[in-house]
Every structure is written in C-alpha cells, then in structure tokens.
Design a protein around this motif. Structure first.
Motif, PDB file in Angstrom:
ATOM      1  N   LEU A 104       0.852  -1.184   0.000  1.00  0.00           N
ATOM      2  CA  LEU A 104       0.000   0.000   0.000  1.00  0.00           C
ATOM      3  C   LEU A 104       0.884   1.228   0.000  1.00  0.00           C
ATOM      4  O   LEU A 104       1.784   1.359   0.825  1.00  0.00           O
ATOM      5  N   GLY A 105       0.626   2.117  -0.920  1.00  0.00           N
ATOM      6  CA  GLY A 105       1.406   3.345  -1.019  1.00  0.00           C
ATOM      7  C   GLY A 105       0.557   4.541  -0.651  1.00  0.00           C
ATOM      8  O   GLY A 105      -0.303   4.479   0.243  1.00  0.00           O
ATOM      9  N   ARG A 106       0.781   5.607  -1.387  1.00  0.00           N
ATOM     10  CA  ARG A 106       0.064   6.850  -1.141  1.00  0.00           C
ATOM     11  C   ARG A 106      -1.436   6.638  -1.277  1.00  0.00           C
ATOM     12  O   ARG A 106      -1.889   6.003  -2.227  1.00  0.00           O
ATOM     13  N   TRP A 107      -2.191   7.142  -0.358  1.00  0.00           N
ATOM     14  CA  TRP A 107      -3.661   7.047  -0.329  1.00  0.00           C
ATOM     15  C   TRP A 107      -4.145   5.597  -0.342  1.00  0.00           C
ATOM     16  O   TRP A 107      -5.180   5.277  -0.905  1.00  0.00           O
ATOM     17  N   ASN A 108      -3.369   4.691   0.269  1.00  0.00           N
ATOM     18  CA  ASN A 108      -3.697   3.257   0.311  1.00  0.00           C
ATOM     19  C   ASN A 108      -3.900   2.675  -1.084  1.00  0.00           C
ATOM     20  O   ASN A 108      -4.731   1.806  -1.292  1.00  0.00           O
ATOM     21  N   SER A 109      -3.124   3.174  -2.029  1.00  0.00           N
ATOM     22  CA  SER A 109      -3.165   2.663  -3.395  1.00  0.00           C
ATOM     23  C   SER A 109      -1.811   2.036  -3.715  1.00  0.00           C
ATOM     24  O   SER A 109      -0.951   1.924  -2.855  1.00  0.00           O
ATOM     25  N   LEU A 110      -1.610   1.654  -4.978  1.00  0.00           N
ATOM     26  CA  LEU A 110      -0.313   1.141  -5.404  1.00  0.00           C
ATOM     27  C   LEU A 110       0.637   2.262  -5.809  1.00  0.00           C
ATOM     28  O   LEU A 110       1.790   2.005  -6.151  1.00  0.00           O
ATOM     29  N   LEU A 111       0.164   3.514  -5.764  1.00  0.00           N
ATOM     30  CA  LEU A 111       1.051   4.640  -6.063  1.00  0.00           C
ATOM     31  C   LEU A 111       2.095   4.771  -4.963  1.00  0.00           C
ATOM     32  O   LEU A 111       1.757   4.772  -3.788  1.00  0.00           O
ATOM     33  N   PRO A 112       3.358   4.889  -5.332  1.00  0.00           N
ATOM     34  CA  PRO A 112       4.389   4.993  -4.297  1.00  0.00           C
ATOM     35  C   PRO A 112       4.285   6.298  -3.525  1.00  0.00           C
ATOM     36  O   PRO A 112       3.904   7.338  -4.066  1.00  0.00           O
ATOM     37  N   SER A 113       4.626   6.220  -2.250  1.00  0.00           N
ATOM     38  CA  SER A 113       4.666   7.423  -1.413  1.00  0.00           C
ATOM     39  C   SER A 113       5.945   8.182  -1.697  1.00  0.00           C
ATOM     40  O   SER A 113       6.939   7.608  -2.125  1.00  0.00           O
ATOM     41  N   ASN A 114       5.924   9.475  -1.424  1.00  0.00           N
ATOM     42  CA  ASN A 114       7.141  10.255  -1.576  1.00  0.00           C
ATOM     43  C   ASN A 114       7.702  10.716  -0.232  1.00  0.00           C
ATOM     44  O   ASN A 114       8.682  11.436  -0.178  1.00  0.00           O
ATOM     45  N   VAL A 115       7.047  10.293   0.863  1.00  0.00           N
ATOM     46  CA  VAL A 115       7.561  10.547   2.212  1.00  0.00           C
ATOM     47  C   VAL A 115       7.460   9.263   3.026  1.00  0.00           C
ATOM     48  O   VAL A 115       6.563   8.447   2.803  1.00  0.00           O
ATOM     49  N   ARG A 116       8.388   9.084   3.961  1.00  0.00           N
ATOM     50  CA  ARG A 116       8.353   7.898   4.824  1.00  0.00           C
ATOM     51  C   ARG A 116       7.164   8.016   5.774  1.00  0.00           C
ATOM     52  O   ARG A 116       6.884   9.085   6.322  1.00  0.00           O
ATOM     53  N   SER A 117       6.465   6.906   5.969  1.00  0.00           N
ATOM     54  CA  SER A 117       5.223   6.931   6.740  1.00  0.00           C
ATOM     55  C   SER A 117       5.431   7.313   8.194  1.00  0.00           C
ATOM     56  O   SER A 117       4.662   8.068   8.760  1.00  0.00           O
ATOM     57  N   GLU A 118       6.508   6.777   8.824  1.00  0.00           N
ATOM     58  CA  GLU A 118       6.661   7.013  10.260  1.00  0.00           C
ATOM     59  C   GLU A 118       7.266   8.382  10.579  1.00  0.00           C
ATOM     60  O   GLU A 118       6.898   9.005  11.557  1.00  0.00           O
ATOM     61  N   SER A 119       8.170   8.880   9.747  1.00  0.00           N
ATOM     62  CA  SER A 119       8.868  10.131  10.072  1.00  0.00           C
ATOM     63  C   SER A 119       8.475  11.299   9.175  1.00  0.00           C
ATOM     64  O   SER A 119       8.844  12.434   9.452  1.00  0.00           O
ATOM     65  N   LYS A 120       7.767  11.016   8.099  1.00  0.00           N
ATOM     66  CA  LYS A 120       7.368  12.023   7.105  1.00  0.00           C
ATOM     67  C   LYS A 120       8.573  12.664   6.412  1.00  0.00           C
ATOM     68  O   LYS A 120       8.458  13.716   5.799  1.00  0.00           O
ATOM     69  N   GLU A 121       9.739  12.004   6.485  1.00  0.00           N
ATOM     70  CA  GLU A 121      10.917  12.477   5.752  1.00  0.00           C
ATOM     71  C   GLU A 121      10.718  12.203   4.267  1.00  0.00           C
ATOM     72  O   GLU A 121      10.165  11.169   3.905  1.00  0.00           O
ATOM     73  N   PRO A 122      11.208  13.095   3.409  1.00  0.00           N
ATOM     74  CA  PRO A 122      11.132  12.813   1.967  1.00  0.00           C
ATOM     75  C   PRO A 122      11.936  11.554   1.628  1.00  0.00           C
ATOM     76  O   PRO A 122      12.987  11.301   2.219  1.00  0.00           O
ATOM     77  N   ILE A 123      11.428  10.778   0.695  1.00  0.00           N
ATOM     78  CA  ILE A 123      12.119   9.559   0.256  1.00  0.00           C
ATOM     79  C   ILE A 123      13.010   9.914  -0.929  1.00  0.00           C
ATOM     80  O   ILE A 123      12.557  10.504  -1.900  1.00  0.00           O
ATOM     81  N   THR A 124      14.268   9.549  -0.807  1.00  0.00           N
ATOM     82  CA  THR A 124      15.209   9.721  -1.905  1.00  0.00           C
ATOM     83  C   THR A 124      15.668   8.346  -2.335  1.00  0.00           C
ATOM     84  O   THR A 124      16.122   7.559  -1.514  1.00  0.00           O
ATOM     85  N   LEU A 125      15.511   8.046  -3.611  1.00  0.00           N
ATOM     86  CA  LEU A 125      15.994   6.777  -4.134  1.00  0.00           C
ATOM     87  C   LEU A 125      17.443   6.952  -4.580  1.00  0.00           C
ATOM     88  O   LEU A 125      17.782   7.934  -5.231  1.00  0.00           O
TER      89      LEU A 125
END
Length: 170
Positions: A104-125
């Motif tokens: 489950l990603g953003r909005w409980n969909s398969l779209l990936p999130s761009n922030v970490r769920s627990e810390s709300k830090e931006p995700i950098t790949l």
C-alpha cells in the motif's frame, strides 16, 4: 509482476531472456521478488537480496558473452507499506510462488509514497551502478567446474552469514 508486464517488461525465464538477447535487446534484471518482499522491513535501514539459487543470469551471460553491470536501488522499500496476509493464506500462496502480502502506497493505493510513513521524511531513491564485469562467452554449453567454483566463491563473499541473503545498510 503483472504491472511490470503491462508496461513492457518481460518474464525473466531463461527462454524468454535468451530470445530477447538473440533479437538484439539488452537485459536489465531487477533484483528482488517475492522472497525479498517477504524479508523487507520498511522500518529498517537494512536491505536484503536473496542470491541463493539465483545464478541463471550469470549462466546466460556466459552463454551469450554479455558483460554484467551490477545495479541496485536503495530506498524503494520506503515507498510502500507491506501488508501481510494471514499465515494460512501466505503458506498457500507460497506453493504457487505468489506473494503472501500486498503493498500500500500513497492514499492506500499502489502509487508509491514520496515521504516515509513514520517520520514524514522525503524519500530519496539512490541508484548505484557498479563497474561492468567482463564475461567471456563459453566455448561449450556448460560451465566448467572451475567456473562454477568461481561463481560460488563470489556469491559466498557476498553472503557473509551463509543464509543465501545479502544484506546491506541503506
């Protein structure tokens, strides 16, 4: 897997990959699959890749004389949350080499999130590209015992604790 096939990826079987190479295509194998998905802990800074019994890509490179370029992406495990199915369902699905979880990603969909769920830090790949490994085409259909031994030695170096899983910190 199914989404990947819909957007142009192909099955990673030897027959399919060999045919693609014969047609002149390059191959980009993405490490990871069901085993890695089940090992993934989104709250951990450790990424695990299963190498045990996964040497077919090396054999194909030997047969076709194709160089290997190691590539890995760090951080993708934070783009979705893993939701495990109940254990009886996971065991049943494992018999068919299917995942016992969903993502489950953003909005409980398969779209990936761009922030970490627990810390709300931006995700950098982070993509890491290794130096190409030259591979000579085998003169015979089968690798020699020395070549097999060398492949095992390299995998064993990566697999420090002998469980078939390579772990590295993100």
């Amino acid at each position: 897997r199914e989404f990947s096939l819909l957007v142009g990826a192909c099955d990673a079987s030897k027959k399919v990959l060999s045919g693609r190479v014969d047609e002149g295509d390059s191959i980009h194998l993405i490490p990871g699959g069901i085993r890695e998905m089940m090992l993934t802990d989104g709250n951990s800074n450790v990424t695990k890749v299963v190498l045990q019994n996964r040497s077919g890509f090396v054999r194909l490179a030997w047969e076709k004389g194709m160089d290997l370029v190691p590539v890995f992406c760090f951080g993708e495990k934070w783009t979705c949350e893993k939701v495990l199915f109940p254990k009886p369902i996971r065991l049943f699905l494992a018999k068919f080499r299917m995942a016992g979880s969903t993502l489950l990603g953003r909005w409980n969909s398969l779209l990936p999130s761009n922030v970490r769920s627990e810390s709300k830090e931006p995700i950098t790949l982070g993509w890491v590209f290794g130096k190409p490994i030259p591979v000579e085409k085998l003169k015979t259909k089968k690798a020699s015992p020395e070549e097999e031994k060398e492949m095992k030695r390299v995998f064993d170096q990566l697999d420090k604790d002998g469980d078939g899983v390579v772990s590295g910190a993100d």
